[in-house]
Structures are given as structure tokens and as C-alpha cells.
Write a protein that holds these residues in place. Structure first.
Motif, PDB file in Angstrom:
ATOM      1  N   LEU A  60       0.823  -1.218   0.000  1.00 50.69           N
ATOM      2  CA  LEU A  60       0.000   0.000   0.000  1.00 50.69           C
ATOM      3  C   LEU A  60       0.854   1.264   0.000  1.00 50.69           C
ATOM      4  CD1 LEU A  60      -2.770   1.417   0.289  1.00 50.69           C
ATOM      5  CD2 LEU A  60      -2.577   1.078   2.773  1.00 50.69           C
ATOM      6  N   LEU A  96      -9.327   3.985   1.000  1.00 56.05           N
ATOM      7  CA  LEU A  96      -9.335   2.587   0.555  1.00 56.05           C
ATOM      8  C   LEU A  96     -10.801   2.212   0.362  1.00 56.05           C
ATOM      9  CD1 LEU A  96      -6.704   1.017   3.001  1.00 56.05           C
ATOM     10  CD2 LEU A  96      -6.345   2.314   0.881  1.00 56.05           C
ATOM     11  N   ASP A  99     -12.951  -0.370   2.298  1.00 59.83           N
ATOM     12  CA  ASP A  99     -13.509  -0.021   3.610  1.00 59.83           C
ATOM     13  C   ASP A  99     -14.687   0.909   3.341  1.00 59.83           C
ATOM     14  OD1 ASP A  99     -11.940  -1.367   5.498  1.00 59.83           O
ATOM     15  OD2 ASP A  99     -10.394   0.181   5.496  1.00 59.83           O
ATOM     16  N   ARG A 117      -4.752  -8.022  11.404  1.00 58.95           N
ATOM     17  CA  ARG A 117      -5.271  -7.650  10.074  1.00 58.95           C
ATOM     18  C   ARG A 117      -5.110  -6.163   9.763  1.00 58.95           C
ATOM     19  NH1 ARG A 117     -11.422  -9.604   9.796  1.00 58.95           N
ATOM     20  NH2 ARG A 117     -11.257 -11.573  10.902  1.00 58.95           N
ATOM     21  N   TYR A 118      -4.670  -5.392  10.787  1.00 59.21           N
ATOM     22  CA  TYR A 118      -4.752  -3.931  10.667  1.00 59.21           C
ATOM     23  C   TYR A 118      -3.463  -3.220  11.064  1.00 59.21           C
ATOM     24  CZ  TYR A 118      -9.822  -4.779  10.793  1.00 59.21           C
ATOM     25  OH  TYR A 118     -11.093  -5.211  10.533  1.00 59.21           O
ATOM     26  N   GLY A 119      -3.402  -1.936  10.695  1.00 58.06           N
ATOM     27  CA  GLY A 119      -2.487  -1.030  11.363  1.00 58.06           C
ATOM     28  C   GLY A 119      -3.114  -0.712  12.710  1.00 58.06           C
ATOM     29  N   GLU A 139       2.067  -1.899  12.084  1.00 60.50           N
ATOM     30  CA  GLU A 139       1.317  -2.614  11.055  1.00 60.50           C
ATOM     31  C   GLU A 139       1.174  -4.089  11.430  1.00 60.50           C
ATOM     32  OE1 GLU A 139      -0.451  -1.442   8.690  1.00 60.50           O
ATOM     33  OE2 GLU A 139      -0.815  -3.143   7.372  1.00 60.50           O
ATOM     34  N   LYS A 140      -0.068  -4.525  11.484  1.00 60.35           N
ATOM     35  CA  LYS A 140      -0.440  -5.929  11.672  1.00 60.35           C
ATOM     36  C   LYS A 140       0.275  -6.642  12.824  1.00 60.35           C
ATOM     37  CE  LYS A 140      -2.398  -6.479   7.160  1.00 60.35           C
ATOM     38  NZ  LYS A 140      -2.059  -5.398   6.242  1.00 60.35           N
ATOM     39  N   VAL A 182      -6.464   1.064  12.375  1.00 57.73           N
ATOM     40  CA  VAL A 182      -6.507   2.081  11.321  1.00 57.73           C
ATOM     41  C   VAL A 182      -7.489   1.593  10.257  1.00 57.73           C
ATOM     42  CG1 VAL A 182      -5.173   3.305   9.563  1.00 57.73           C
ATOM     43  CG2 VAL A 182      -4.079   2.644  11.724  1.00 57.73           C
ATOM     44  N   ILE A 183      -8.470   2.427   9.935  1.00 55.37           N
ATOM     45  CA  ILE A 183      -9.439   2.111   8.886  1.00 55.37           C
ATOM     46  C   ILE A 183      -9.048   2.942   7.664  1.00 55.37           C
ATOM     47  CG2 ILE A 183     -11.918   2.183   8.344  1.00 55.37           C
ATOM     48  CD1 ILE A 183     -11.021   0.033  10.443  1.00 55.37           C
ATOM     49  N   GLY A 184      -9.431   2.494   6.481  1.00 53.22           N
ATOM     50  CA  GLY A 184      -8.873   3.071   5.243  1.00 53.22           C
ATOM     51  C   GLY A 184      -9.260   4.490   4.858  1.00 53.22           C
ATOM     52  N   TYR A 194      -7.342   8.429   5.293  1.00 54.01           N
ATOM     53  CA  TYR A 194      -6.145   9.119   5.782  1.00 54.01           C
ATOM     54  C   TYR A 194      -6.119  10.548   5.262  1.00 54.01           C
ATOM     55  CZ  TYR A 194      -4.610   4.151   5.693  1.00 54.01           C
ATOM     56  OH  TYR A 194      -4.508   2.786   5.832  1.00 54.01           O
ATOM     57  N   GLN A 240       5.003  -0.461   3.619  1.00 56.29           N
ATOM     58  CA  GLN A 240       3.775  -0.182   4.361  1.00 56.29           C
ATOM     59  C   GLN A 240       3.565   1.322   4.539  1.00 56.29           C
ATOM     60  OE1 GLN A 240       1.558  -2.320   4.970  1.00 56.29           O
ATOM     61  NE2 GLN A 240       2.582  -4.308   4.975  1.00 56.29           N
ATOM     62  N   THR A 246       1.668   2.472   6.802  1.00 54.28           N
ATOM     63  CA  THR A 246       1.695   2.642   8.265  1.00 54.28           C
ATOM     64  C   THR A 246       3.099   3.003   8.754  1.00 54.28           C
ATOM     65  OG1 THR A 246      -0.104   1.060   8.473  1.00 54.28           O
ATOM     66  CG2 THR A 246       1.189   1.459  10.455  1.00 54.28           C
ATOM     67  N   ARG A 274     -18.667   0.651   9.538  1.00 47.70           N
ATOM     68  CA  ARG A 274     -17.699   0.295   8.500  1.00 47.70           C
ATOM     69  C   ARG A 274     -17.899  -1.160   8.074  1.00 47.70           C
ATOM     70  NH1 ARG A 274     -13.100  -3.516   9.320  1.00 47.70           N
ATOM     71  NH2 ARG A 274     -11.701  -3.115   7.593  1.00 47.70           N
TER      72      ARG A 274
END
Ligand code: G1P
Length: 289
Positions: A109, A129, A132, A168-170, A189-190, A202-204, A206, A228, A230, A251
């Protein structure tokens, strides 16, 4: 401090997996609109003027979707379908406001966003993103722009997720602070659940300062061997304000099969023209096999 307005948005589009071979997942429809169109409408509602798509697969499908289709328009006119024509025209961008660039290798990403650096230039920008998908009274990016106008710097969308899903996420380190927006102290990150600094994911969405490109330029790899976003964002924290907004809204993770199906149900139920009839059908639904 004067804050530069956020005028541009970057949409990283399409992965490199089989399902996205010819059509990126952002072109999959929820009810009757592709995911990317929800994202474009959200950005527009937040005052964004320029739209930058970083594609890998499916550039043609995307460009065609946001282009005029004269044959179709003529057909709608000749059949007296004025409402459909207006709906179609409402999705059209102003000419010259949409740009497309290609990510040539699946490096992550951060790399996809870096591919937009020349189109973004030296100003703050948003990233959405599209998988999301967020249902909200005030579009999520608009909520974030309001935070940006108060605090400046960088703003990311965040929500609490079950601790067992942190990988699964930042994930945000908020130093235990409960505020909203929450000051971000670090980002990982993850992380594995027992390593995660919190359960704030973190959801997509920014809003980023252009200095993030300086860090992305180094092409350092992180989780999963990918470049990344992130990690590059984490390096901004020492020098710039950085906040996480616990946004209002629901979401849907449309990168996930169950999340995608759920989004279709939720968005259909929320529609004035379909909701009641769909609820009635769903109510009596059983596995037909
Ligand atoms: C990406 C980001 C991650 C973020 C997530 C939100 O991960 O790398 O930090 O939490 O989007 O959906 P991906 O879903 O691409 O694995």
C-alpha cells in the motif's frame, strides 16, 4: 498556524490476485454502485476537487466507468428516461479532475500511494481505501477534514476491533488516552494480538502531509515484506500533529466475503426505494438448497 486545504484524494485500486485480474475489487457493486463510486462520492462530499487513481488491474473498467457513454445517454433520452440520465450524469467528473497512474509491481500500500507522489505534489492529501465502505450521516472523510481544520497535521480514521483481529490492521498506540480525536503516539502494522499497543485499528481513510513521501521514497519494507503506508506515517509522528478519529458510522470490510455480503444487505435496507421490499423478502429467506 495556517492549514493548507486538502484538495486531492488518492485511491489505491486493485490488488494483484485472481479475483482482480481484469476487474479490480473496487469495481464490485454494493447494491447498484461500484465501491469506488461510493468512495468518490464521499471524497466529493468532503470538498475534494482532484481525484487520483493508482491502478494495477482494471484501469480500463475504471476509466470507462467515470467517462461519458454517449450511446447510452442517447438511448436514455430517446426512451424518456430522464431520471436515469440525470443519475448517470451525476457520477461524471469534471474533465481534467481525474488522473490515473499505474502501480507496476505489487510492493504494498505504501508503494501504491508513493506512485501518486508527482500527481499529489507538495500539499496535504487524502487517501481512501474503497473496500472499507463506511455508512455514516456525515461522510467519514468530511468528519476527518473537520478534525484536520482544528488540529492540522495528519488524521487517520480508527475504530476498536476485537483484540484477536489486530494482525489484520495497522494499530494505534494512543498511550492509553481515551480522547476523540486521540493523539497518536506510534503506529504498528499488523501486530499479533499480544504485541498490539491497543485494539484501535486504522481504517482506510487518511489525511496526510506530503512529507510522508520522503519516508516512502526509502522503499523500506515492513510487515509481509511490503512497503507499508503505516510505517511511513509512523515516522511523521515525531514532527507533526497526528490524530486518530473514532468516526461516527458503520464500516464494512468489503475486502472480506462476509463483510461484502453484509454491506449489500445493509445498503439495500437503507435505500428509500428498495429497503422495505427487500426487508420483506429477507424476512422469509431460507437456504433454497
Ligand atoms: C491496509 C493497511 C492497514 C489498515 C487496513 C484497513 O491493510 O495496511 O494498516 O488497517 O488497510 O483496511 P490491508 O487491508 O491492505 O491488508
Amino acid at each position: 498556524m495556517m492549514k493548507s486545504p486538502v484538495r486531492k484524494v488518492v485511491f489505491p485500486v486493485g490488488g494483484f490476485l485472481p479475483v482482480t485480474k481484469a476487474v479490480p475489487k473496487e469495481m464490485l457493486p454494493v447494491v447498484d454502485k461500484p465501491l469506488i463510486q461510493y468512495a468518490v462520492e464521499e471524497a466529493r462530499a468532503a470538498g475534494i476537487e482532484e481525484f487520483i487513481f493508482v491502478t494495477s488491474a482494471g484501469k480500463v473498467a475504471l476509466e470507462d466507468h467515470f467517462d461519458r457513454h454517449h450511446q447510452l445517454e442517447d438511448a436514455l433520452v430517446s426512451r424518456g428516461k430522464e431520471a436515469e440520465l440525470r443519475a448517470l450524469q451525476a457520477t461524471m467528473p469534471e474533465e481534467g479532475r481525474f488522473s490515473y497512474t499505474r502501480q507496476q509491481q505489487p510492493l504494498g500500500l505504501g508503494h501504491a500511494v508513493w506512485c501518486a507522489r508527482n500527481l499529489v505534489g507538495d500539499e496535504p492529501f487524502a487517501v481512501i481505501l474503497a473496500d472499507d465502505l463506511i455508512m455514516a450521516d456525515t461522510p467519514c472523510l468530511k468528519q476527518m477534514i473537520d478534525v484536520y481544520e482544528r488540529h492540522g497535521g495528519n488524521v487517520i480514521a480508527t475504530m476498536a476491533v476485537p483484540q484477536e483481529q489486530t494482525a489484520r490492521y495497522g494499530v494505534i498506540d494512543a498511550g492509553g488516552v481515551e480522547a476523540n480525536p486521540v493523539p497518536v503516539r506510534a503506529l504498528v502494522e499488523k501486530p499479533a494480538p499480544d504485541q498490539a499497543p491497543s485494539n484501535l485499528a486504522v481504517i482506510g481513510r487518511y489525511i496526510l502531509q506530503p512529507e510522508v513521501f520522503t519516508h516512502l521514497d526509502r522503499k523500506e519494507t515492513g510487515a509481509g515484506g511490503e512497503i507499508q503506508l503505516t510505517d511511513a506515517m509512523a515516522k511523521l509522528i515525531a514532527d507533526q500533529p497526528f490524530h486518530g478519529l473514532k468516526f461516527e458510522g458503520v464500516r464494512f470490510d468489503c475486502g472480506d466475503k462476509l463483510g461484502f455480503l453484509e454491506a449489500n444487505v445493509a445498503f439495500a435496507l437503507a435505500r428509500d426505494d428498495l429497503g422495505a421490499a427487500f426487508a420483506e423478502r429477507l424476512g422469509g429467506y431460507t437456504n433454497p438448497r
